[in-house]
Design a protein around this motif. Structure first.
Motif, PDB file in Angstrom:
ATOM      1  N   THR B   7       0.867  -1.113  -0.071  1.00  0.00           N
ATOM      2  CA  THR B   7       0.060  -0.138  -0.102  1.00  0.00           C
ATOM      3  C   THR B   7       0.841   1.307  -0.124  1.00  0.00           C
ATOM      4  OG1 THR B   7      -1.631  -1.131   1.266  1.00  0.00           O
ATOM      5  CG2 THR B   7      -1.698   1.202   1.238  1.00  0.00           C
ATOM      6  N   CYS B   8       0.484   2.103  -0.972  1.00  0.00           N
ATOM      7  CA  CYS B   8       1.486   3.485  -1.062  1.00  0.00           C
ATOM      8  C   CYS B   8       0.783   4.350  -0.272  1.00  0.00           C
ATOM      9  CB  CYS B   8       1.906   3.523  -2.596  1.00  0.00           C
ATOM     10  SG  CYS B   8       3.235   4.859  -2.720  1.00  0.00           S
ATOM     11  N   GLY B  25       3.959   0.662  11.976  1.00  0.00           N
ATOM     12  CA  GLY B  25       5.009  -0.159  12.721  1.00  0.00           C
ATOM     13  C   GLY B  25       6.042  -0.615  11.584  1.00  0.00           C
ATOM     14  N   SER B  26       6.424  -1.794  11.785  1.00  0.00           N
ATOM     15  CA  SER B  26       7.714  -2.273  11.241  1.00  0.00           C
ATOM     16  C   SER B  26       7.213  -2.676   9.734  1.00  0.00           C
ATOM     17  CB  SER B  26       8.291  -3.191  11.958  1.00  0.00           C
ATOM     18  OG  SER B  26       7.622  -4.382  11.718  1.00  0.00           O
ATOM     19  N   GLU B  27       5.998  -2.799   9.356  1.00  0.00           N
ATOM     20  CA  GLU B  27       5.817  -3.037   7.983  1.00  0.00           C
ATOM     21  C   GLU B  27       5.810  -1.781   7.022  1.00  0.00           C
ATOM     22  OE1 GLU B  27       4.616  -5.380   5.704  1.00  0.00           O
ATOM     23  OE2 GLU B  27       5.501  -6.760   7.055  1.00  0.00           O
ATOM     24  N   ALA B  28       6.256  -0.581   7.650  1.00  0.00           N
ATOM     25  CA  ALA B  28       6.119   0.314   6.732  1.00  0.00           C
ATOM     26  C   ALA B  28       7.612   0.944   6.398  1.00  0.00           C
ATOM     27  CB  ALA B  28       5.396   1.583   7.341  1.00  0.00           C
ATOM     28  N   LYS B  29       7.718   1.432   5.333  1.00  0.00           N
ATOM     29  CA  LYS B  29       9.049   2.018   4.865  1.00  0.00           C
ATOM     30  C   LYS B  29       8.916   3.211   4.404  1.00  0.00           C
ATOM     31  CE  LYS B  29      13.395   0.184   3.783  1.00  0.00           C
ATOM     32  NZ  LYS B  29      14.092   1.212   4.516  1.00  0.00           N
ATOM     33  N   VAL B  30       9.879   4.396   4.437  1.00  0.00           N
ATOM     34  CA  VAL B  30       9.886   5.589   4.048  1.00  0.00           C
ATOM     35  C   VAL B  30      10.399   5.444   2.499  1.00  0.00           C
ATOM     36  CG1 VAL B  30      10.640   7.919   4.192  1.00  0.00           C
ATOM     37  CG2 VAL B  30      10.189   6.616   6.228  1.00  0.00           C
ATOM     38  N   HIS B  50       3.777  -1.746   3.556  1.00  0.00           N
ATOM     39  CA  HIS B  50       3.333  -0.115   3.170  1.00  0.00           C
ATOM     40  C   HIS B  50       4.451   0.600   3.021  1.00  0.00           C
ATOM     41  CE1 HIS B  50      -0.655  -0.878   4.801  1.00  0.00           C
ATOM     42  NE2 HIS B  50      -0.128  -1.920   5.711  1.00  0.00           N
ATOM     43  N   LEU B  51       4.574   1.561   1.930  1.00  0.00           N
ATOM     44  CA  LEU B  51       5.235   2.746   1.575  1.00  0.00           C
ATOM     45  C   LEU B  51       4.663   4.190   2.349  1.00  0.00           C
ATOM     46  CD1 LEU B  51       6.704   1.761  -1.819  1.00  0.00           C
ATOM     47  CD2 LEU B  51       7.768   1.429   0.397  1.00  0.00           C
ATOM     48  N   VAL B  52       5.781   4.714   2.812  1.00  0.00           N
ATOM     49  CA  VAL B  52       5.018   6.177   3.073  1.00  0.00           C
ATOM     50  C   VAL B  52       5.923   7.068   2.162  1.00  0.00           C
ATOM     51  CG1 VAL B  52       4.918   7.787   5.027  1.00  0.00           C
ATOM     52  CG2 VAL B  52       4.543   5.440   5.500  1.00  0.00           C
ATOM     53  N   ASP B  53       5.218   7.710   1.333  1.00  0.00           N
ATOM     54  CA  ASP B  53       5.946   8.623   0.274  1.00  0.00           C
ATOM     55  C   ASP B  53       5.770   9.856   0.810  1.00  0.00           C
ATOM     56  OD1 ASP B  53       6.782   9.846  -1.852  1.00  0.00           O
ATOM     57  OD2 ASP B  53       4.787   9.906  -2.837  1.00  0.00           O
ATOM     58  N   ILE B  54       7.429  10.398   0.912  1.00  0.00           N
ATOM     59  CA  ILE B  54       7.503  11.713   1.372  1.00  0.00           C
ATOM     60  C   ILE B  54       7.641  12.619   0.648  1.00  0.00           C
ATOM     61  CG2 ILE B  54       8.162  10.924   3.838  1.00  0.00           C
ATOM     62  CD1 ILE B  54      11.313  11.720   2.836  1.00  0.00           C
ATOM     63  N   THR B  55       7.520  12.369  -0.815  1.00  0.00           N
ATOM     64  CA  THR B  55       7.708  13.418  -1.867  1.00  0.00           C
ATOM     65  C   THR B  55       6.737  14.412  -1.964  1.00  0.00           C
ATOM     66  OG1 THR B  55       6.839  12.023  -3.430  1.00  0.00           O
ATOM     67  CG2 THR B  55       9.244  11.717  -3.193  1.00  0.00           C
TER      68      THR B  55
ATOM     69  N   THR C   3       1.348  -7.829   3.537  1.00  0.00           N
ATOM     70  CA  THR C   3       0.077  -7.825   4.132  1.00  0.00           C
ATOM     71  C   THR C   3      -1.113  -8.197   2.827  1.00  0.00           C
ATOM     72  OG1 THR C   3       0.063  -5.538   3.843  1.00  0.00           O
ATOM     73  CG2 THR C   3       0.552  -6.593   6.056  1.00  0.00           C
ATOM     74  N   ASP C   4      -1.038  -9.424   2.325  1.00  0.00           N
ATOM     75  CA  ASP C   4      -1.781  -9.623   1.273  1.00  0.00           C
ATOM     76  C   ASP C   4      -3.430  -8.980   1.287  1.00  0.00           C
ATOM     77  OD1 ASP C   4       0.504 -10.839   0.249  1.00  0.00           O
ATOM     78  OD2 ASP C   4      -0.406 -12.755   0.499  1.00  0.00           O
ATOM     79  N   ASN C   5      -3.823  -9.605   2.422  1.00  0.00           N
ATOM     80  CA  ASN C   5      -5.404  -9.288   2.544  1.00  0.00           C
ATOM     81  C   ASN C   5      -5.707  -7.810   2.442  1.00  0.00           C
ATOM     82  OD1 ASN C   5      -4.134  -9.537   4.831  1.00  0.00           O
ATOM     83  ND2 ASN C   5      -5.322 -11.007   5.808  1.00  0.00           N
ATOM     84  N   GLU C   6      -4.687  -6.857   2.540  1.00  0.00           N
ATOM     85  CA  GLU C   6      -4.865  -5.585   2.760  1.00  0.00           C
ATOM     86  C   GLU C   6      -4.942  -5.100   1.329  1.00  0.00           C
ATOM     87  OE1 GLU C   6      -2.400  -3.425   5.254  1.00  0.00           O
ATOM     88  OE2 GLU C   6      -2.522  -4.863   6.771  1.00  0.00           O
TER      89      GLU C   6
END
Lengths: 798, 300, 189
Positions: B7-8, B25-30, B50-55, C3-6
């Motif tokens: 998820t972006c 949490g740890s599933e996210a990356k900047v 997850h990606l957290v886009d800071i642009t 997290t596939d289901n997401e």
């Protein structure tokens, strides 16, 4: 008069489409197709114990998951041995999907088909496979040792063993005043086209037919393999090579597992399905080339005249042998180069290893052969303290035809048909400034710089058979459609074949359109490989054009009531020689060539039963004639024609960092008369760039467990513009007596002598022998250290 | 070669971004420019959910030249920094080095702060941060902290940053009056990671060398600084040859190169010494740098 | 792991998407895309602009180079979702008509700067941007400008020629703007 197109530097007719983004490469097609991804072996050598695909159910959009168990009938059999050869003692080929054993990292095991590639890769990542590990065999030394085997049926890992013996090499060497022995080593590289492989297969359920687009160098070969393995009539399968983003050999091997897997999936699922090879897949599951260990023994006299040459080499053919022994066979038959060596013995072993398969890469074994011979020539020159060009000149072939007594890759004896090696060498020496270089080198040395000059000479058997064909039809619009079966990957076929046809038919080139690699247009063909496109299809379309021209003159002669021999075609008009008023456009000739009952347009009325005067004593179509202004012809050569050339390189090596820079690169090239010199030079430039890659940058770095450590463009160092020198070219045009156009192949030539020439130049700069290519700054520096420590010899005459 | 599902997130404020990182949490990356991260994602060597886009965050796109430092916001691309006349005037070493970072198309998207967060020992900019005695500012929902380069890098591709922290800026320290700087490297191809590389800052006042510091790429585990002041201080700059061998010896003792498919550790050690000596010579004798050709090549 | 289901919509047999707006070759587009959709794939497969090619998907080869707000970038290293509202120019945006190619495209034809043509669009976008900044390049500058793109066919020599030829064509057409003294020119150290 129309300007003769042959020999003109006309710009390419393919380009306007390609530069504006209108090319249609494999992945540009099939926008609604399902997409495939493959689970590939992460291990070099293992038995497959279990495959668990249950987790793919968690991924949406998955349509099918296939393992070996799902392959039916002939699809489950081993892939074909394409090129059987008597020297092959243990032929082993892979499967469409691995049966129970994997033999290299990257071997396909499971195919997943999903609604798009992202989901297909997701599903593939969910599949679990259990393996039992087997000992991996990596590298020639390990393979030769034979304590672990890739295939149980190949003892000593030997796939093939061949001896070719001409004259009495050992005896002549024994009687020679001087004898030298060399051990040489060449590493792996790969074709690495910018576009990987790819397949789009579409099943037509209305008529049970299969249409496959493949990024291939042989659409007819893929078609035959698909029909055979899917057990379909040939007439129900068509294969089309769309725009192909480079081949360089890797796309001549066929059928690739994916070609059969996708064809089968389309047929069984009754769908359209696509696979686009990604870069990592291309590294680990297509093909590599070049790796050999070589041992040379040569006897010669005071003047450098070679008495006898005795060669042994060991060739790494990777995990399987689908393309037979073409690569080592080419090495063994091209070692002699431009030299007259009646006493020659060569023996090779082709060895299995647990690495990616080895099939031809531009040059196809010849670069290794030339490396061997040219390193030997330099060693002789150094031993005797003679100029390197003079030792070569001492041994040149000067009489043609020159039979070499060796059986080539086309199963026929190699006979050099023409060439002029003295003039080539004269031109090269003039181009590079050979005779002045020693002074340059000394001046550079005085400044603390190291520069060196080297050369490499080669011959190449080009234009091998069995045949290619050309079909030409002139539409009632006057447009000329040319079809030939071999495929295009950037060789300008649409331009150069149009040049040939335009000349013969006397039409403006704008009226000519060329189709290649489409089995719907030309079902008989071999493919694009071995520098054969221009020789084979060029002559085929030339012959076909002659027939069509004759037909046009006959039809026009009938209509104009003149003897066809008095007619000529100029600018698309058939006219009476010397009487420009009595003329008829080819478009009208085309109309008249097809006697009609029904007029579908105004022009066609002329060809109907009441459209004009007829000779009522003859049938509308003469005996042995056929309707339509079209015809087909084939060119099939007795044997290959030999192109040749010589390269010289000037390099500078940094005395401290051992960085290697090419200062100048010169090429003299003889491929007979050039259809389009601009295209020939382009082929040379590209070939040299690949040669530079192979000499200084590219290698396949396997670890001892069979993992490829540099399977990306980050670490496989294909040169950028910054690494490739400006290339200076000069030409010689020695016609071949073997074909009507007198031409020879040019596609591979640029690559063939580059490692030899650069090794020669580095050796000249450094003052010690270079025996292993490619060479990096780190490796050169290590050699310097060994040399300084007395562990590596000096040249005798530095 | 497609990235795994993710998820972006495209937050529009720093607070929103920090909250997202905290909540996921740890599933996210900047992700900023993504020029180091996306290849890894495409090969599925990393699979963050997850990606957290800071642009899209406001206010992180500035280059501020202060008396002590050049401060670079998290959204500033390599290319922007390379082309900034003010940054060049204040700290020429930035451009001298940046032109060697990959190719222009990568520098157009890749950010300097992002490459520091990536902490690749083969990367040029983490080393430059260290050499300039620079600092970074990291923020999270817990607040803000400023870290010296020496405290930031703990191993190859490893920093002390927490998964929910964003590096919002880096400050490259300016050198004192009279400091000459240079960067040199040897790469196999233009734009490749260097086999070895070195940067030198040497202060020359009235023809005499004063302070000198050197940093390295591809031959140390983490960016560290080698202080050469004691070897050169007080010596005439045009007599630097007299200390060259001592410098090389010091360099050899400082670095810890490894062998890989491109070069052996021994070669890298030797090469680094050569590069160090050439840098010293070039900066102290006023002759053009040996690698100026490469530097120009990378700049265009 | 992911997290596939997401991100999956299992019932619909597809992935969840988010709206993305971007301007490509001057045309505004609104697309619904998964977060992981690479810009290269969005251009090629969602917008059917297949002139942008994919050669490595790790940012080294340059075949996928497009202009992002006028600057060359690798479209395989960009998630479409991260370039919301940006302007993108592909090779089709530089010249879409084979009968009327742009100056750079014509220079490629004149100079035989392509063979298989697969890498060509990435070179053309790169060179287009380069010539905007450097309207009168030397051969050396031209070579440096194309040294971030891989070509396996041409050996680059004719591509370098094409860069200079394109500069000429642009100049002849009067389209070349004089370089206003780029601050990064001429002061390398």
């Amino acid at each position: 008069m129309t300007t003769r197109m042959f020999g003109q530097r006309i710009s390419r007719r393919e380009d306007p489409r390609l530069v504006t983004g209108h090319g249609r490469y494999l992945d540009d097609l099939g926008s609604s197709a399902l997409e495939a991804a493959f689970v590939r072996s992460p291990h070099a050598h293992a038995r497959i114990l279990d495959i668990d695909v249950s987790a793919v159910l968690d991924v949406p959009g998955v349509v099918a998951v296939w393992t070996y168990e799902d392959l039916e009938g002939k699809l489950s059999e081993p892939l074909p041995m394409l090129l059987p050869h008597p020297s092959i003692t243990a032929p082993v080929t892979g499967h469409v999907l691995a049966a129970n054993e994997v033999n290299h990292v990257g071997e396909p095991i499971v195919m997943v088909i999903a609604t798009n590639r992202y989901l297909a890769e997701d599903a593939a990542s969910h599949i679990e496979i259990d393996y039992e590990f087997l000992d991996p065999v990596v590298g020639i030394e390990t393979a030769r040792q034979g304590s672990a085997l890739v295939h149980d049926q190949a003892p000593g890992n030997v796939a093939a063993h061949l001896v070719q013996d001409v004259g009495d090499a050992p005896g002549r060497i024994a009687s020679a005043p001087h004898v030298l022995e060399l051990d040489l080593d060449i590493e792996r590289s790969a074709c690495m086209p910018m576009e990987g492989k790819g397949v789009l297969a579409r099943w037509n359920r209305e008529d049970s037919s299969l249409r496959v687009h493949s990024s291939t160098q042989t659409s007819t070969g893929v078609r035959a393999a698909l029909a055979a393995r899917l057990e379909l009539p040939l007439g129900k399968v068509d294969v089309i090579a769309p725009d192909v983003g480079g081949g360089f050999g890797v796309k001549i091997n066929h059928p690739w597992p994916e070609e059969l897997a996708l064809g089968a999936a389309a047929k069984i699922l009754e769908c359209e399905v696509k696979w686009t090879e990604d870069r990592r897949e291309h590294f680990i599951s297509s093909a590599h080339e070049r790796q050999q260990l070589q041992r040379v023994r040569v006897g010669f006299d005071e003047e450098g005249r070679i008495y006898g040459l005795d060669v042994q080499f060991w060739h790494d053919n990777g995990a399987y042998l689908p393309y037979g022994v073409i690569v080592p066979l080419n090495t063994s038959t091209h070692i002699l180069g431009p030299y007259n060596l009646p006493d020659y013995r060569v023996e090779y072993w082709s060895l299995y290893t647990n690495t990616v398969i080895v099939t031809p890469y531009r040059g196809a074994g010849r670069p290794q052969g030339v490396f061997l011979m040219e390193r030997t020539m330099d060693a002789i020159a150094d031993y005797l303290g003679r100029d390197r060009t003079e030792v070569r000149r001492m041994n040149f072939v000067r009489e043609f035809p020159h039979p070499i007594g060796l059986i080539m890759q086309d199963g026929r004896e190699g006979i050099y048909d023409s060439g002029d090696f003295d003039t080539s060498l004269d031109k090269l020496k003039a181009l590079v400034g050979w005779d002045d270089f020693a002074a340059c080198r000394e001046r550079a040395r005085a400044e603390g710089r190291r520069i060196g000059l080297g050369l490499g000479c080669y011959v190449e058997a080009t234009g091998a058979g069995p045949y290619e064909g050309g079909h030409i039809e002139i539409e009632t619009t006057g447009k000329v459609n040319v079809a030939t079966g071999l495929t295009s990957q950037g060789q300008a076929h649409q331009t150069v074949f149009a040049q040939i046809v335009a000349d013969e038919l006397g039409v403006p080139i704008e009226m000519v359109e060329v189709t290649t690699g489409d089995t719907r247009r030309m079902g008989y063909s071999v493919g694009t490989w071995g520098s054969r496109g221009a020789v084979m299809s060029g002559n085929a379309v030339h012959l076909a054009a002659k027939k069509v021209k004759q037909k046009a003159l006959t039809v026009a002669g009938r209509a104009l009531e003149v003897d066809p021999a008095d007619l000529e075609i100029v600018d698309g008009l058939v006219r009476v020689k010397g009487d420009p008023k009595a003329q008829m456009p080819l478009a009208m000739v085309s109309v008249l060539s097809n006697p009609l009952r029904y007029a579908f347009d105004e022009a066609a009325q002329a060809a109907t039963q009441f459209g004009g005067r007829q000779d009522e004593t003859k049938p509308p179509i003469a005996e042995n004639d056929s309707p339509g202004l079209e015809d087909t012809d084939f060119y099939s050569p007795v044997r290959s024609t030999f192109a040749s050339g010589m390269h010289a390189a000037i390099v500078e090596t940094d005395p401290e960092t051992a960085d290697i820079r090419i200062l100048r690169y010169c090429v003299v090239h003889d491929c007979g008369p050039m259809i389009n010199p601009m295209v020939v030079e382009g082929q040379i430039h590209g070939g040299v760039a690949q040669g530079v890659g192979g000499a200084l940058y590219e290698k396949m770095a396997y670890d001892s467990s069979g993992q490829l450590l540099n399977a990306s463009f980050m670490d496989f160092l294909m040169p950028y513009a910054s690494e490739v020198p400006q290339i200076e070219t000069d030409h010689l045009e020695t016609p071949s007596p073997l074909n009507p156009l007198g031409i020879k192949g040019a596609g591979e030539a640029g690559t063939i002598p580059v490692s030899a020439a650069i090794a020669s130049a580095i050796e000249d700069a450094e003052g010690f022998p270079i025996t292993r290519m490619p060479i990096s700054p780190s490796e050169l520096w290590e050699l310097r250290r060994r040399h300084e420590a007395g562990e590596w010899p000096s040249l005798r005459h530095d | 070669m497609k990235p795994a599902p993710l998820t972006c997130h495209s937050p529009t404020s720093l607070d929103e971004a920090l909250r997202l990182l905290h909540d996921i949490g740890s599933e996210a990356k900047v992700i900023a420019g993504g020029q180091s991260l996306v290849p890894v994602l495409n090969m599925r060597l990393a699979t963050p959910g997850h990606l957290v886009d800071i642009t899209g965050l406001p206010g992180l796109d500035e280059i501020r030249v202060g008396a002590e430092a050049v401060e670079v916001g998290a959204r500033v691309t390599h290319r922007q920094l390379e082309r900034s006349p003010a940054a060049y005037a204040a700290l020429p070493l930035l451009r001298q080095t940046l032109v060697n970072v990959a190719h222009p198309a990568i520098r157009n998207r890749g950010t300097t702060v992002g490459s520091i967060a990536h902490a690749d020992p083969n990367g040029e900019m983490p080393m430059i941060l260290a050499l300039t005695g620079g600092t970074v500012t990291a923020v999270s929902v817990r607040g803000e902290r400023t870290l010296a380069a020496a405290d930031l890098f703990v191993g190859p591709l490893e920093t002390v940053l927490e998964p929910d922290e964003i590096l919002v800026c880096a400050r490259f320290g300016r050198f004192p009056e009279g400091t000459r700087t240079g960067f040199t490297e040897l790469a196999r191809r233009s734009g490749d990671y260097a086999l070895a590389g070195a940067a030198l800052a040497v202060q020359v006042i009235a023809g005499q060398m004063q302070q000198a510091r050197m940093g390295f790429v591809s031959v140390t585990e983490v960016p560290t600084v080698l202080d050469l002041t004691d070897l050169v201080a007080g010596r005439a700059a045009d007599q630097s040859a007299a200390v060259a061998e001592a410098v090389v010896e010091r360099v050899h003792a400082h670095i810890d190169p490894e062998s890989d498919i491109h070069a052996t550790a021994e070669y890298r050690r030797h090469l680094t010494g050569v590069l160090a000596r050439r840098l010293l010579t070039d900066l102290t004798t006023g002759e053009p740098a040996r690698t100026s050709e490469e530097a120009l090549r990378g700049a265009s | 792991m992911t997290t596939d289901n997401e991100t999956y919509d299992i019932e619909a047999g597809t992935e969840l998407t988010e709206p993305v707006t971007l301007t490509v070759n001057g045309v505004d587009h609104r697309l619904d895309l998964p977060g992981r959709r690479l810009l290269s794939d969005a251009l090629r497969h969602d917008l059917r602009l297949t002139g942008t090619h994919v050669g490595c998907e790790h940012g080294v080869c340059g075949a996928c180079t497009v202009l992002l707000d006028g600057q060359p970038v690798r479209s395989c290293l960009i998630f479409t979702a991260t370039v919301q509202g940006c302007e993108i120019t592909t090779v089709e945006g530089i010249g879409d008509d084979p009968a009327h190619p742009s100056a750079v495209q014509q220079a490629f034809i004149d100079s035989h700067a392509l063979q298989c043509g697969f890498c060509t669009p990435g070179f053309i976008t790169t060179i287009e941007a380069f010539l905007t900044d450097h309207p009168h390049p030397t051969a050396e500058e031209a070579r440096a400008a194309v040294s971030g793109n891989l070509c396996r066919c041409t050996g680059y020599q004719n591509i370098v020629t094409a860069v200079c030829r394109a500069a000429e064509l642009k100049h002849e057409a009067g389209g070349a703007e004089e370089c206003a003294g780029c601050p990064w020119d001429g002061e390398q150290s």
